[in-house]
Scaffold this motif. Sequence first.
Motif, short mmCIF file in Angstrom:
data_model
loop_
_atom_site.label_atom_id
_atom_site.label_comp_id
_atom_site.label_asym_id
_atom_site.label_seq_id
_atom_site.Cartn_x
_atom_site.Cartn_y
_atom_site.Cartn_z
N PRO A 85 2.74 2.79 1.86
CA PRO A 85 3.23 1.58 1.19
C PRO A 85 4.43 1.89 0.30
O PRO A 85 4.37 2.77 -0.55
CB PRO A 85 2.04 1.11 0.37
N THR A 86 5.52 1.14 0.51
CA THR A 86 6.73 1.36 -0.28
C THR A 86 7.29 0.06 -0.86
O THR A 86 8.28 0.10 -1.58
CB THR A 86 7.83 2.01 0.58
N GLU A 87 6.69 -1.06 -0.53
CA GLU A 87 7.22 -2.35 -1.00
C GLU A 87 6.93 -2.54 -2.48
O GLU A 87 5.87 -2.16 -2.96
CB GLU A 87 6.61 -3.49 -0.19
N SER A 89 6.08 -5.13 -3.98
CA SER A 89 5.02 -6.11 -4.24
C SER A 89 3.65 -5.45 -4.32
O SER A 89 2.70 -6.08 -4.75
CB SER A 89 5.01 -7.18 -3.14
N VAL A 90 3.56 -4.19 -3.95
CA VAL A 90 2.28 -3.46 -4.00
C VAL A 90 2.03 -3.00 -5.43
O VAL A 90 2.96 -2.72 -6.18
CB VAL A 90 2.34 -2.26 -3.02
N HIS A 91 0.76 -2.90 -5.80
CA HIS A 91 0.39 -2.46 -7.14
C HIS A 91 0.98 -1.07 -7.42
O HIS A 91 1.10 -0.24 -6.53
CB HIS A 91 -1.15 -2.41 -7.26
N GLN A 92 1.32 -0.82 -8.67
CA GLN A 92 2.00 0.41 -9.07
C GLN A 92 1.17 1.66 -8.74
O GLN A 92 1.72 2.67 -8.31
CB GLN A 92 2.32 0.37 -10.57
N VAL A 94 -0.93 2.04 -6.27
CA VAL A 94 -0.86 2.26 -4.83
C VAL A 94 0.50 2.84 -4.44
O VAL A 94 0.58 3.71 -3.57
CB VAL A 94 -1.15 0.94 -4.07
N LEU A 95 1.56 2.39 -5.10
CA LEU A 95 2.88 2.97 -4.84
C LEU A 95 2.93 4.45 -5.21
O LEU A 95 3.48 5.26 -4.46
CB LEU A 95 3.96 2.21 -5.64
#
Length: 147
Positions: A85-87, A89-92, A94-95
């Motif tokens: 995940p790199t978008e 909009s994903v939780h910090q 998870v990034l």
Amino acid sequence: MTGVLLVGGGWAVQQAVGSGPGAGAVAGGQKLWIALGVMAAIGLLVGLVVGGRVSPLATFVPSMALLAWSVVYALDVNRALSLIPTEPSVHQVVLEAGRGNLTLLTTGVYALLGVAMFLPVLMPSRWAGRRGDGEEDYEENAEGAYY
């Protein structure tokens, strides 16, 4: 176990390495100690699952996920990296875990862990059920009976 390795391990590696402009710079202070503690806890959990007599699926499923991702990385780098995940909009968290997964995947740590977690699956004793006290009594009484 798979989630612990992917999310927890990825997050801990990212925290230990640091997320500043110089990605090679090692973080310090409290962040580093927390990351090392998380890594130690994950290592303890992996050791208990690999060495203990739990279900062989507890090591088989994570090992297949890690090995499959490593094989996809070896065959098609872009496809393997697209799973991270790199978008924005994903939780910090998870990034950060995704950035750590990138480090663990590209350095081969996931391939190493996958092989280490697959080896206990090959041992026949892991697939045999445990004998309870009641089963021994049943076998002794059933020897002279007709079936």
